[in-house]
Write a protein that holds these residues in place. Structure first.
Motif, PDB file in Angstrom:
ATOM      1  N   ALA A 130       0.824  -1.209   0.000  1.00  0.00           N
ATOM      2  CA  ALA A 130       0.000   0.000   0.000  1.00  0.00           C
ATOM      3  C   ALA A 130       0.856   1.256   0.000  1.00  0.00           C
ATOM      4  O   ALA A 130       0.623   2.196  -0.783  1.00  0.00           O
ATOM      5  N   ILE A 131       1.872   1.299   0.854  1.00  0.00           N
ATOM      6  CA  ILE A 131       2.687   2.514   0.945  1.00  0.00           C
ATOM      7  C   ILE A 131       3.657   2.607  -0.220  1.00  0.00           C
ATOM      8  O   ILE A 131       4.038   3.713  -0.631  1.00  0.00           O
ATOM      9  N   GLY A 132       4.050   1.468  -0.789  1.00  0.00           N
ATOM     10  CA  GLY A 132       4.838   1.512  -2.018  1.00  0.00           C
ATOM     11  C   GLY A 132       4.080   2.202  -3.138  1.00  0.00           C
ATOM     12  O   GLY A 132       4.637   2.993  -3.904  1.00  0.00           O
ATOM     13  N   LEU A 133       2.762   1.922  -3.242  1.00  0.00           N
ATOM     14  CA  LEU A 133       1.922   2.588  -4.237  1.00  0.00           C
ATOM     15  C   LEU A 133       1.777   4.073  -3.933  1.00  0.00           C
ATOM     16  O   LEU A 133       1.762   4.910  -4.851  1.00  0.00           O
ATOM     17  N   VAL A 134       1.672   4.423  -2.645  1.00  0.00           N
ATOM     18  CA  VAL A 134       1.612   5.835  -2.266  1.00  0.00           C
ATOM     19  C   VAL A 134       2.888   6.557  -2.690  1.00  0.00           C
ATOM     20  O   VAL A 134       2.851   7.665  -3.255  1.00  0.00           O
ATOM     21  N   GLY A 135       4.033   5.933  -2.430  1.00  0.00           N
ATOM     22  CA  GLY A 135       5.304   6.530  -2.830  1.00  0.00           C
ATOM     23  C   GLY A 135       5.410   6.692  -4.336  1.00  0.00           C
ATOM     24  O   GLY A 135       5.878   7.728  -4.831  1.00  0.00           O
ATOM     25  N   ALA A 136       4.975   5.667  -5.086  1.00  0.00           N
ATOM     26  CA  ALA A 136       5.006   5.759  -6.549  1.00  0.00           C
ATOM     27  C   ALA A 136       4.117   6.902  -7.034  1.00  0.00           C
ATOM     28  O   ALA A 136       4.473   7.638  -7.963  1.00  0.00           O
ATOM     29  N   GLY A 137       2.941   7.046  -6.418  1.00  0.00           N
ATOM     30  CA  GLY A 137       2.052   8.143  -6.792  1.00  0.00           C
ATOM     31  C   GLY A 137       2.660   9.506  -6.518  1.00  0.00           C
ATOM     32  O   GLY A 137       2.540  10.439  -7.340  1.00  0.00           O
ATOM     33  N   MET A 138       3.327   9.644  -5.370  1.00  0.00           N
ATOM     34  CA  MET A 138       3.988  10.916  -5.063  1.00  0.00           C
ATOM     35  C   MET A 138       5.050  11.260  -6.095  1.00  0.00           C
ATOM     36  O   MET A 138       5.148  12.396  -6.570  1.00  0.00           O
ATOM     37  N   GLU A 139       5.851  10.255  -6.451  1.00  0.00           N
ATOM     38  CA  GLU A 139       6.929  10.499  -7.403  1.00  0.00           C
ATOM     39  C   GLU A 139       6.367  10.871  -8.771  1.00  0.00           C
ATOM     40  O   GLU A 139       6.829  11.823  -9.402  1.00  0.00           O
ATOM     41  N   ARG A 140       5.362  10.136  -9.212  1.00  0.00           N
ATOM     42  CA  ARG A 140       4.838  10.340 -10.567  1.00  0.00           C
ATOM     43  C   ARG A 140       4.049  11.640 -10.696  1.00  0.00           C
ATOM     44  O   ARG A 140       4.156  12.354 -11.701  1.00  0.00           O
ATOM     45  N   LEU A 141       3.259  11.963  -9.699  1.00  0.00           N
ATOM     46  CA  LEU A 141       2.352  13.096  -9.813  1.00  0.00           C
ATOM     47  C   LEU A 141       2.972  14.426  -9.389  1.00  0.00           C
ATOM     48  O   LEU A 141       2.594  15.480  -9.917  1.00  0.00           O
ATOM     49  N   PHE A 142       3.912  14.377  -8.440  1.00  0.00           N
ATOM     50  CA  PHE A 142       4.402  15.629  -7.867  1.00  0.00           C
ATOM     51  C   PHE A 142       5.902  15.825  -8.039  1.00  0.00           C
ATOM     52  O   PHE A 142       6.347  16.824  -8.606  1.00  0.00           O
ATOM     53  N   LEU A 143       6.692  14.874  -7.561  1.00  0.00           N
ATOM     54  CA  LEU A 143       8.131  15.098  -7.470  1.00  0.00           C
ATOM     55  C   LEU A 143       8.808  15.091  -8.839  1.00  0.00           C
ATOM     56  O   LEU A 143       9.819  15.774  -9.025  1.00  0.00           O
ATOM     57  N   ARG A 144       8.262  14.347  -9.794  1.00  0.00           N
ATOM     58  CA  ARG A 144       8.871  14.330 -11.123  1.00  0.00           C
ATOM     59  C   ARG A 144       8.811  15.713 -11.767  1.00  0.00           C
ATOM     60  O   ARG A 144       9.670  16.082 -12.569  1.00  0.00           O
ATOM     61  N   ARG A 145       7.791  16.484 -11.421  1.00  0.00           N
ATOM     62  CA  ARG A 145       7.642  17.828 -11.980  1.00  0.00           C
ATOM     63  C   ARG A 145       8.615  18.821 -11.353  1.00  0.00           C
ATOM     64  O   ARG A 145       8.748  19.940 -11.839  1.00  0.00           O
ATOM     65  N   LEU A 146       9.260  18.404 -10.237  1.00  0.00           N
ATOM     66  CA  LEU A 146      10.139  19.319  -9.512  1.00  0.00           C
ATOM     67  C   LEU A 146      11.604  18.923  -9.639  1.00  0.00           C
ATOM     68  O   LEU A 146      12.410  19.213  -8.754  1.00  0.00           O
TER      69      LEU A 146
ATOM     70  N   GLY B 156      20.402   4.941 -23.290  1.00  0.00           N
ATOM     71  CA  GLY B 156      19.121   4.284 -23.508  1.00  0.00           C
ATOM     72  C   GLY B 156      18.405   3.791 -22.275  1.00  0.00           C
ATOM     73  O   GLY B 156      17.352   3.141 -22.390  1.00  0.00           O
ATOM     74  N   ILE B 157      18.932   4.057 -21.080  1.00  0.00           N
ATOM     75  CA  ILE B 157      18.252   3.629 -19.850  1.00  0.00           C
ATOM     76  C   ILE B 157      17.102   4.583 -19.566  1.00  0.00           C
ATOM     77  O   ILE B 157      17.273   5.810 -19.595  1.00  0.00           O
ATOM     78  N   ASN B 158      15.938   4.037 -19.319  1.00  0.00           N
ATOM     79  CA  ASN B 158      14.751   4.853 -19.013  1.00  0.00           C
ATOM     80  C   ASN B 158      14.826   5.272 -17.551  1.00  0.00           C
ATOM     81  O   ASN B 158      14.269   4.624 -16.665  1.00  0.00           O
ATOM     82  N   VAL B 159      15.532   6.365 -17.294  1.00  0.00           N
ATOM     83  CA  VAL B 159      15.774   6.813 -15.924  1.00  0.00           C
ATOM     84  C   VAL B 159      14.477   7.147 -15.179  1.00  0.00           C
ATOM     85  O   VAL B 159      14.364   6.836 -13.991  1.00  0.00           O
ATOM     86  N   PRO B 160      13.464   7.772 -15.818  1.00  0.00           N
ATOM     87  CA  PRO B 160      12.216   8.015 -15.086  1.00  0.00           C
ATOM     88  C   PRO B 160      11.569   6.742 -14.553  1.00  0.00           C
ATOM     89  O   PRO B 160      11.042   6.738 -13.440  1.00  0.00           O
ATOM     90  N   VAL B 161      11.600   5.650 -15.327  1.00  0.00           N
ATOM     91  CA  VAL B 161      11.041   4.379 -14.846  1.00  0.00           C
ATOM     92  C   VAL B 161      11.881   3.836 -13.696  1.00  0.00           C
ATOM     93  O   VAL B 161      11.344   3.322 -12.707  1.00  0.00           O
ATOM     94  N   VAL B 162      13.207   3.942 -13.824  1.00  0.00           N
ATOM     95  CA  VAL B 162      14.092   3.499 -12.742  1.00  0.00           C
ATOM     96  C   VAL B 162      13.808   4.302 -11.472  1.00  0.00           C
ATOM     97  O   VAL B 162      13.719   3.745 -10.374  1.00  0.00           O
ATOM     98  N   SER B 163      13.632   5.609 -11.633  1.00  0.00           N
ATOM     99  CA  SER B 163      13.356   6.466 -10.486  1.00  0.00           C
ATOM    100  C   SER B 163      12.036   6.089  -9.822  1.00  0.00           C
ATOM    101  O   SER B 163      11.932   6.031  -8.592  1.00  0.00           O
ATOM    102  N   LEU B 164      11.010   5.822 -10.629  1.00  0.00           N
ATOM    103  CA  LEU B 164       9.714   5.426 -10.086  1.00  0.00           C
ATOM    104  C   LEU B 164       9.831   4.128  -9.297  1.00  0.00           C
ATOM    105  O   LEU B 164       9.286   4.006  -8.185  1.00  0.00           O
ATOM    106  N   ALA B 165      10.556   3.155  -9.851  1.00  0.00           N
ATOM    107  CA  ALA B 165      10.708   1.870  -9.173  1.00  0.00           C
ATOM    108  C   ALA B 165      11.476   2.022  -7.867  1.00  0.00           C
ATOM    109  O   ALA B 165      11.118   1.420  -6.844  1.00  0.00           O
ATOM    110  N   ILE B 166      12.532   2.833  -7.878  1.00  0.00           N
ATOM    111  CA  ILE B 166      13.329   3.037  -6.673  1.00  0.00           C
ATOM    112  C   ILE B 166      12.513   3.751  -5.605  1.00  0.00           C
ATOM    113  O   ILE B 166      12.567   3.420  -4.412  1.00  0.00           O
ATOM    114  N   PHE B 167      11.732   4.740  -6.010  1.00  0.00           N
ATOM    115  CA  PHE B 167      10.922   5.473  -5.041  1.00  0.00           C
ATOM    116  C   PHE B 167       9.894   4.544  -4.403  1.00  0.00           C
ATOM    117  O   PHE B 167       9.673   4.565  -3.185  1.00  0.00           O
ATOM    118  N   ALA B 168       9.233   3.712  -5.224  1.00  0.00           N
ATOM    119  CA  ALA B 168       8.254   2.761  -4.690  1.00  0.00           C
ATOM    120  C   ALA B 168       8.929   1.750  -3.771  1.00  0.00           C
ATOM    121  O   ALA B 168       8.396   1.403  -2.710  1.00  0.00           O
TER     122      ALA B 168
END
Length: 286
Positions: A72-88, A183-195
């Motif tokens: 549950a909290i892994g999904l919360v963390g992924a949501g924070m990264e995708r919706l808010f922190l990626r924009r910053l 060619g590494i998709n760093v945004p996907v890596v970042s999302l996975a690490i944050f979750a």
């Protein structure tokens, strides 16, 4: 002071360090990959404990509580990264304000949902009791915490050092721009690490719920310890998180046992000394 005292305090410090490792390892990886100082990381610990507590109340299963809290909290963390922190990205002040704002929101939501009373997450019968070795007594639950931390540390080390995904994570830690260039998709890596970091902190919250309890304010109480661990060990370093957790756990426990009026000094003075001698931490790189 007897040998029993030193053995008991060392064991207590080791078990507390194991709990800190679950919290701090994810925080260290998040900063290493994303360069985000996540002030909401302690909230994942607290929320994981509360979710695990609710699952135990409904199902009576400690294992279900552990997995449900982490998921549950892994999904919360992924949501924070995708919706808010990626924009910053690159906006340090914006990241700090966003994460501390989220932490305060999570704290209020926890108070609204679970109230202000402290709870203890009931451990299964197999984890209760004491192991007696001579004059020393070792609670089984603390042994369980150490074993979990060792298994998690070994799994993270194998994943980071022996897999293709781990190679991509290491590349993103060492040079984010170069990793993107090959060619590494760093945004996907970042999302996975944050979750993953959020899930590890939440698992620590469930396990800590049977040790220190689940209560309002646990988030900001544990957060400074996590930052001390990653600063001493070196930001983005898994071995640093391991060694830092052990050092902080032992220093905190012995400091409170031997010099209770100077407990914060015995914890933060060595940190200041380490940073004065090696500003990047014990295992950090410039």
């Amino acid at each position: 002071m007897t040998a029993e005292f030193w053995i008991t305090q060392a064991f207590n410090g080791l078990s507390y360090g194991a709990l800190l490792f679950l919290l701090a390892s994810g925080l260290s990886l998040i900063f290493g990959v994303m360069r985000i100082v996540n002030l909401a990381h302690g909230s994942y610990f607290m929320l994981g404990g509360y979710v695990g507590l609710s699952v135990v109340w409904r199902t009576g299963s400690y294992v279900a509580a552990l997995f449900a809290g982490a998921l549950a909290i892994g999904l919360v963390g992924a949501g924070m990264e995708r919706l808010f922190l990626r924009r910053l990205a690159g906006q340090v002040l914006g990241q700090v304000l966003m994460t501390i704002g989220c932490a305060l929101i999570f704290q209020d939501l926890a108070l609204l949902i679970w109230g202000g009373d402290p709870y203890s997450l009931p451990a299964p019968a197999a984890l209760q009791g004491v192991v007696v070795a001579g004059a020393a007594r070792f609670p089984v639950y603390r042994i369980f915490m150490i074993v979990v931390a060792v298994l998690v540390g070994a799994a993270l080390w194998l994943a980071l050092d022996r897999t293709r995904a781990g190679a991509m994570i290491r590349a993103a830690v060492d040079d984010r721009e170069m990793a993107q260039g090959v060619g590494i998709n760093v945004p996907v890596v970042s999302l996975a690490i944050f979750a993953l970091g959020a899930a590890l902190a939440a698992a620590g919250g469930v396990i800590g719920g049977g040790f220190i309890g689940v209560y309002p304010g646990a988030d900001f109480e544990m957060l400074p310890y996590a930052f001390v661990v990653v600063i001493v060990g070196g930001l983005g370093s898994l071995p640093g998180a391991m060694v830092g957790s052990l050092l902080v756990g032992l220093l905190d426990n012995f400091g409170k046992a031997l010099f209770p009026e100077l407990s914060y000094f015995t914890l933060f003075a060595p940190m200041a000394l380490i940073l004065a001698l090696k500003p990047t931490g014990l295992f950090g790189r410039a």
